[in-house]
Design a protein around this motif. Structure first.
Motif, PDB file in Angstrom:
ATOM      1  N   UNK A  79      -0.237  10.780   2.132  1.00 25.03           N
ATOM      2  CA  UNK A  79       0.637   9.672   1.444  1.00 25.03           C
ATOM      3  C   UNK A  79       1.866   9.597   1.584  1.00 25.03           C
ATOM      4  N   UNK A  80       2.514   9.755   2.642  1.00 24.47           N
ATOM      5  CA  UNK A  80       3.952  10.095   3.214  1.00 24.47           C
ATOM      6  C   UNK A  80       4.136   8.856   4.145  1.00 24.47           C
ATOM      7  N   UNK A  81       5.382   8.578   4.086  1.00 29.14           N
ATOM      8  CA  UNK A  81       5.293   7.235   5.199  1.00 29.14           C
ATOM      9  C   UNK A  81       5.475   7.328   6.333  1.00 29.14           C
ATOM     10  N   UNK A 187       1.675   3.116   2.396  1.00 29.59           N
ATOM     11  CA  UNK A 187       2.511   3.719   3.272  1.00 29.59           C
ATOM     12  C   UNK A 187       3.110   3.890   3.888  1.00 29.59           C
ATOM     13  N   UNK A 188       2.562   2.913   4.558  1.00 31.33           N
ATOM     14  CA  UNK A 188       2.352   2.894   6.103  1.00 31.33           C
ATOM     15  C   UNK A 188       2.649   1.135   6.524  1.00 31.33           C
ATOM     16  N   UNK A 189       3.517   0.684   7.057  1.00 34.31           N
ATOM     17  CA  UNK A 189       4.014  -0.183   7.516  1.00 34.31           C
ATOM     18  C   UNK A 189       4.031  -0.112   9.045  1.00 34.31           C
ATOM     19  N   UNK A 190       3.757  -1.173   9.138  1.00 32.74           N
ATOM     20  CA  UNK A 190       4.070  -1.781  10.590  1.00 32.74           C
ATOM     21  C   UNK A 190       5.108  -2.869  10.491  1.00 32.74           C
ATOM     22  N   UNK A 191       5.894  -3.277  11.407  1.00 29.93           N
ATOM     23  CA  UNK A 191       6.998  -4.568  12.048  1.00 29.93           C
ATOM     24  C   UNK A 191       7.351  -5.052  13.783  1.00 29.93           C
ATOM     25  N   UNK A 192       7.391  -5.647  13.589  1.00 24.73           N
ATOM     26  CA  UNK A 192       7.692  -6.005  15.024  1.00 24.73           C
ATOM     27  C   UNK A 192       9.349  -6.817  15.172  1.00 24.73           C
TER      28      UNK A 192
END
Length: 227
Positions: A79-81, A187-192
């Motif tokens: 659950x860590x960012x 809790x997992x973010x992907x962005x360009x």
């Protein structure tokens, strides 16, 4: 709060990520080389942009097998960012930590410019500093940023409110103008786009700093609850 900045051979935005956390955010950060096997002691994980392993095979395809990725997967499961930007987003997709895939930009050209994004979910641990439907300015720099998923996955992303950022304009052909998504747990973010390059007005925008501030706010709230 301590951030791990993962460094793969070919990473070139790790310095920007470190600067954003250490100098602008005022939190602790450390580089973690790709052949390490543990992320113990870190509270959040950052996968920066660049061209990991020269983007051979596909962007992020080889980095996905680096020893450190087992630890990244463990941190995500705890659950860590976990934030993946540009090539970091591509790595998260290849690792299966996020759904979908990346294709070449629709016009087959490298795009490097300031871009307007819309906040589609301000309730994630990455976006509480923003307002609903707020328009922010964040730069992009990619040749393989055309996000793709099938209709079933797109519906699931929408139903679960996993679409966090969209481009105001169609810049690369991405499905539904998607610029950033989270996993189901949020809790997992992907962005360009590159928030670490938008942390000071001198850089053209400070809108990216709120993303990092949101992570710290979330962590402090959680730490206060569990301590």
């Amino acid at each position: 709060m301590k951030f791990a900045v993962i460094v793969f051979p070919g990473s070139n935005c790790d310095l920007d990520m470190y600067h954003a956390v250490k100098d602008e955010l005022g939190e602790e950060a450390a580089y973690v080389w790709h052949d390490e096997t543990s992320l113990e002691g870190f509270d959040a994980v950052l996968l920066p942009g660049g061209f990991s392993y020269g983007d051979y095979l596909r962007s992020g395809a080889i980095a996905r097998f680096s020893p450190i990725m087992k630890a990244v997967e463990k941190a995500a499961a705890e659950g860590k960012p976990v934030l993946g930007v540009c090539n970091g987003f591509q790595v998260l997709l290849e690792a299966g930590l996020l759904p979908g895939a990346m294709r070449r930009n629709a016009k087959l050209t490298f795009i490097c410019k300031q871009t307007e994004l819309e906040i589609k979910n301000k309730s994630t641990m990455f976006t509480t500093g923003y307002a609903d439907e707020e328009t922010i300015t964040i730069p992009v720099a990619h040749g393989d940023g055309n996000y793709y998923c099938d209709e079933t996955t797109l519906k699931k992303l929408k139903d679960n409110n996993q679409i966090v950022f969209t481009y105001k304009d169609d810049i690369n052909g991405s499905v539904a103008n998607i610029a950033g998504i989270t996993n189901e747990n949020g809790n997992v973010l992907g962005m360009m786009p590159h928030p670490e390059r938008a942390v000071d007005d001198l850089l053209g925008s400070a809108d990216g700093l709120k993303l990092f501030q949101s992570i710290v706010k979330y962590w402090r709230e959680q730490h206060a609850i569990t301590s």
